[in-house]
Scaffold this motif. Structure first.
Motif, PDB file in Angstrom:
ATOM      1  N   TRP A  46       0.817  -1.162  -0.046  1.00  0.00           N
ATOM      2  CA  TRP A  46       0.180  -0.037  -0.100  1.00  0.00           C
ATOM      3  C   TRP A  46       1.207   1.067   0.348  1.00  0.00           C
ATOM      4  O   TRP A  46       1.316   2.196   1.247  1.00  0.00           O
ATOM      5  CB  TRP A  46      -1.005  -0.002   1.437  1.00  0.00           C
TER       6      TRP A  46
ATOM      7  N   HIS B 194      -7.692   8.509   0.728  1.00  0.00           N
ATOM      8  CA  HIS B 194      -7.900   8.397  -0.679  1.00  0.00           C
ATOM      9  C   HIS B 194      -6.742   9.295  -1.281  1.00  0.00           C
ATOM     10  O   HIS B 194      -6.833  10.786  -0.918  1.00  0.00           O
ATOM     11  CB  HIS B 194      -8.840   9.009  -1.786  1.00  0.00           C
TER      12      HIS B 194
ATOM     13  N   ARG C   7      -3.626  12.102  -3.202  1.00  0.00           N
ATOM     14  CA  ARG C   7      -3.366  12.728  -4.017  1.00  0.00           C
ATOM     15  C   ARG C   7      -1.862  13.027  -4.243  1.00  0.00           C
ATOM     16  O   ARG C   7      -1.521  13.234  -3.085  1.00  0.00           O
ATOM     17  CB  ARG C   7      -3.463  14.689  -3.871  1.00  0.00           C
TER      18      ARG C   7
ATOM     19  N   ARG D 225      -0.195   0.489  -9.376  1.00  0.00           N
ATOM     20  CA  ARG D 225      -0.685  -0.078  -7.832  1.00  0.00           C
ATOM     21  C   ARG D 225      -0.667   1.000  -6.936  1.00  0.00           C
ATOM     22  O   ARG D 225      -2.219   0.985  -5.807  1.00  0.00           O
ATOM     23  CB  ARG D 225       0.524  -0.283  -6.985  1.00  0.00           C
TER      24      ARG D 225
ATOM     25  N   VAL E 212      -2.899   4.168  -8.791  1.00  0.00           N
ATOM     26  CA  VAL E 212      -4.178   4.277  -9.647  1.00  0.00           C
ATOM     27  C   VAL E 212      -5.000   2.885  -9.120  1.00  0.00           C
ATOM     28  O   VAL E 212      -6.080   3.437  -8.886  1.00  0.00           O
ATOM     29  CB  VAL E 212      -3.836   4.020 -11.285  1.00  0.00           C
ATOM     30  N   ASP E 213      -4.357   1.615  -9.393  1.00  0.00           N
ATOM     31  CA  ASP E 213      -5.687   0.421  -8.833  1.00  0.00           C
ATOM     32  C   ASP E 213      -5.721   1.003  -7.645  1.00  0.00           C
ATOM     33  O   ASP E 213      -7.606   0.511  -7.740  1.00  0.00           O
ATOM     34  CB  ASP E 213      -4.268  -0.718  -9.255  1.00  0.00           C
ATOM     35  N   GLN E 214      -5.152   1.223  -6.635  1.00  0.00           N
ATOM     36  CA  GLN E 214      -5.729   1.717  -5.267  1.00  0.00           C
ATOM     37  C   GLN E 214      -6.508   3.232  -4.829  1.00  0.00           C
ATOM     38  O   GLN E 214      -6.724   2.778  -3.649  1.00  0.00           O
ATOM     39  CB  GLN E 214      -4.674   0.900  -4.566  1.00  0.00           C
ATOM     40  N   GLY E 215      -6.956   3.633  -6.194  1.00  0.00           N
ATOM     41  CA  GLY E 215      -7.741   4.658  -6.026  1.00  0.00           C
ATOM     42  C   GLY E 215      -7.802   5.764  -5.428  1.00  0.00           C
ATOM     43  O   GLY E 215      -7.749   7.471  -4.922  1.00  0.00           O
ATOM     44  N   HIS E 216      -5.981   6.350  -5.680  1.00  0.00           N
ATOM     45  CA  HIS E 216      -5.699   7.442  -5.209  1.00  0.00           C
ATOM     46  C   HIS E 216      -5.467   8.777  -6.009  1.00  0.00           C
ATOM     47  O   HIS E 216      -5.696   8.084  -8.014  1.00  0.00           O
ATOM     48  CB  HIS E 216      -4.572   7.203  -4.900  1.00  0.00           C
ATOM     49  N   GLU E 217      -5.578  10.322  -6.241  1.00  0.00           N
ATOM     50  CA  GLU E 217      -5.631  10.613  -7.022  1.00  0.00           C
ATOM     51  C   GLU E 217      -3.890  10.994  -7.796  1.00  0.00           C
ATOM     52  O   GLU E 217      -3.565  11.715  -7.251  1.00  0.00           O
ATOM     53  CB  GLU E 217      -6.085  12.084  -6.895  1.00  0.00           C
TER      54      GLU E 217
END
Length: 639
Positions: free
Chosen positions: A336, A356, A358, A379, A381-386
């Motif tokens: 993570w 989440h 940036r 990773r 991007v896949d985990q939903g971060h901007e």
């Protein structure tokens, strides 16, 4: 014979070494020593005879001498100089010639008499060289010999151009350059194929006759050869080791060039240490590798037998030390990289909150992002971060000329296919072909050519970032002005470079910034881009509340990797993620097969990245941790 009266802390070292904090401090000291010799000779109404070196190492020394001439009245009227070497063949007005180098960096800015300057002649006919070399030696003897010889050192261990195999009594002569030496010079010549194969150089025997010798070295790039030279056995395979036989030599190093000497790299083998947590971690990892044992299997006896008895005495049993270091390594591993939501983050490298984030990835060249941290990029991007990516430079010096013609030919055909007038484009294309037909190494490309090269790199970067999952609005091209010279040598950093970076930071307000911490790239671009980011972050931290909570992570991978003991976040990659990273790198087609500036490593970028990531994972596994396919490594910059 080698000096024996060395300090206890340098008992591994076979000649005198002085280490300075940085290149600037060391250069000022060497310049002062040169000035003192000149002034001493002036007081005696005698000539000062100096042996001078070229290359990047003495540049600041010469700058200091020029400053002393202008500001302190240091005169060079009583100075005679003999340069170490010159490429052969070489015209004196060529930008790569050492005549040009010496004029630009020293001679044109001081009051030395031109008749007192001596540099090997790269324009001679081959049959004339033996007589010239004999005359060069005689001239040095006639003026009483060298009072001081300044040296750099090549990564082959050459001094002057005395490559491996040179004899200790060799004189001035024509030599064949080692392949590594030519690779190191490739940047100046626009490619290794343009670097001369031969050179005229003073011999080792000539250098030895100097009454004082100073060898200078800066940067970690020189650290391995410095260790061999200072601590290794005398060998013709490393000509600089012959200097161990001199009573008149001193090595002047910055801390990076000295970093692999025993007293800095493994100080517990030299003297009692102040056992900080950082040093304990480094020492235990070293011991584990030294005796090929996982950390948790190390014993008190292992510590005692390898110079680390003091550590066990001060910090308790091997068992306790092992557990402590093992836990630190284990806690550096995370799947993570943006922090694990709703988790206890006290033992994790990144914060759990905000869940989440940036994240702003700075990429010095248009492909450093996917080469160095492509798996982590995907990773995040896949985990939903901007996630945002910012390409700091256009990379337009690193595209083959033939690619330009191919793309323009495509543009002409495409425009014709949709009925557009292509007359102007065809005219530009003809100008490009004419320019390429007469282009010499390191000539600055036409503006139109530079633009096409930049467009090629930009389109590839978009493709790579899109493959990683980014939307176009999160892809930023900065084209920092310092880079846009059309040459491998760039302009100094300006306020505009920093302000463009400040503006982007203020726009995104990232929780995480990722930047290249690999300063061994052959362009020097990475370190410049890092300094720009650091200055920009320092500025926004003064006025922006969000910036206080912005963490700066450094990545490597394109040119080198962090040592295991330095790693603070290790992101494991599965076989599938390794493949996805490779595919992202493959979007950079102009850099595939053979990039324009490969550096030392001839492997393709995807290949070197994969093998370095696998090596990091293997290192962790050998220390007793889980066996991952690959790992990307990061170190956090502490403000």
């Amino acid at each position: 014979m080698a000096r024996l009266n060395l300090l206890e802390e340098t008992r591994f070292e076979k000649l005198p070494v002085t280490v300075y904090k940085n290149e600037s401090e060391a250069s000022r000291e060497v310049a002062l020593q040169i000035a003192n010799i000149i002034r001493e000779k002036q007081s005696e109404n005698k000539m000062a005879v100096l042996g001078l070196a070229t290359g990047a190492t003495p540049v600041e020394v010469y700058a200091n001498l020029v400053r002393m001439h202008r500001e302190e009245g240091l005169s060079f009227q009583n100075v005679i100089t003999f340069n170490l070497d010159e490429y052969y063949p070489m015209q004196p007005d060529a930008r790569q010639s050492y005549v040009y180098f010496m004029d630009e960096n020293l001679f044109n800015h001081i009051d030395i008499k031109r008749e007192n300057i001596h540099i090997p002649d790269g324009t001679l006919k081959k049959e004339e060289i033996p007589d010239f070399c004999l005359d060069y030696e005689n001239k040095i003897s006639t003026v009483g010999g060298l009072d001081l010889q300044i040296l750099g050192i090549g990564r082959t261990g050459h001094i002057g151009f005395n490559e491996p195999g040179s004899a200790p009594n060799s004189g001035t002569r024509l030599v064949t350059l080692d392949d590594l030496t030519r690779r190191d010079a490739a940047r100046d010549f626009g490619g290794k194929e343009n670097v001369p194969v031969k050179a005229i150089t003073m011999g080792v025997g000539t250098i030895f006759k100097a009454r004082k010798i100073i060898l200078m070295a800066w940067s970690k790039k020189k650290a391995p050869i410095i260790k061999k030279t200072v601590e290794g056995e005398i060998s013709g395979k490393v000509p600089a080791t012959y200097l161990q036989l001199s009573e008149n030599v001193n090595f002047v190093l910055d801390k990076d060039a000295a970093s692999e000497l025993t007293r800095f790299d493994t100080p517990w083998l030299v003297k009692d240490c102040n056992w900080t947590e950082k040093l304990i971690k480094k020492a235990v990892i070293w011991l584990s590798k030294e005796i090929s044992k996982p950390i948790l299997k190390l014993t008190d006896e292992d510590y005692n037998n390898h110079g680390m008895a003091q550590l066990v005495v001060e910090k308790g049993s091997a068992y306790d030390i092992n557990i402590n270091v093992f836990n630190k390594l284990q806690h550096s591993i995370t799947g993570w990289p943006g922090g694990k939501p709703n988790a206890d983050d006290s033992q994790r490298p990144e914060r759990a909150e905000p869940a989440h984030k940036r994240a702003l990835i700075f990429s010095p060249h248009p492909d450093d992002d996917v080469i160095s941290m492509g798996g982590t990029f995907i990773r995040l991007v896949d985990q939903g971060h901007e996630v945002h990516v910012a390409y700091q430079t256009s990379g337009n010096t690193a595209v083959w000329d033939n690619d330009v013609l191919r793309y323009v030919e495509f543009a002409i055909d495409f425009n014709k296919s949709i009925g557009q007038d292509t007359s102007k484009l065809e005219e530009t294309y003809a100008e490009m072909r004419e320019f390429f037909s007469d282009k010499k190494p390191n000539d600055i490309d036409l503006e139109e050519i530079r633009n096409v090269k930049a467009f090629i790199r930009k389109s590839e970067a978009y493709a790579g970032a899109r493959y990683a999952g980014l939307k176009d609005k999160n892809i930023h091209f900065m084209a920092l002005p310092f880079y846009e010279t059309g040459k491998t040598v760039k302009k100094p950093i300006t306020d505009q470079d920093v302000q463009l970076t400040v503006d982007l930071l203020q726009k995104i307000k990232p929780h995480q910034v990722f930047t290249a911490g690999d300063f061994d790239d052959p362009h020097g671009t990475h370190i410049v881009c890092f300094r720009i980011i650091l200055e920009a972050l320092k500025q926004v931290r003064k006025t922006e509340d969000w910036a206080q909570d912005c963490w700066l992570w450094m990545y490597r991978g394109a040119w080198n990797e962090f040592a295991t003991h330095e790693i603070e976040m290790a992101v494991p990659l599965s076989p599938n993620e390794v493949q996805r990273k490779r595919n992202a790198i493959f979007q950079h087609q102009s850099q595939k097969d053979r990039p324009v500036f490969p550096g030392d490593d001839e492997r393709e970028f995807w290949k070197r990245a994969e093998e370095r990531n696998r090596e990091t994972a293997i290192n962790y596994h050998n220390l007793g941790l889980a066996n991952y396919e690959a790992m990307e490594a990061f170190v956090r910059w502490k403000f």
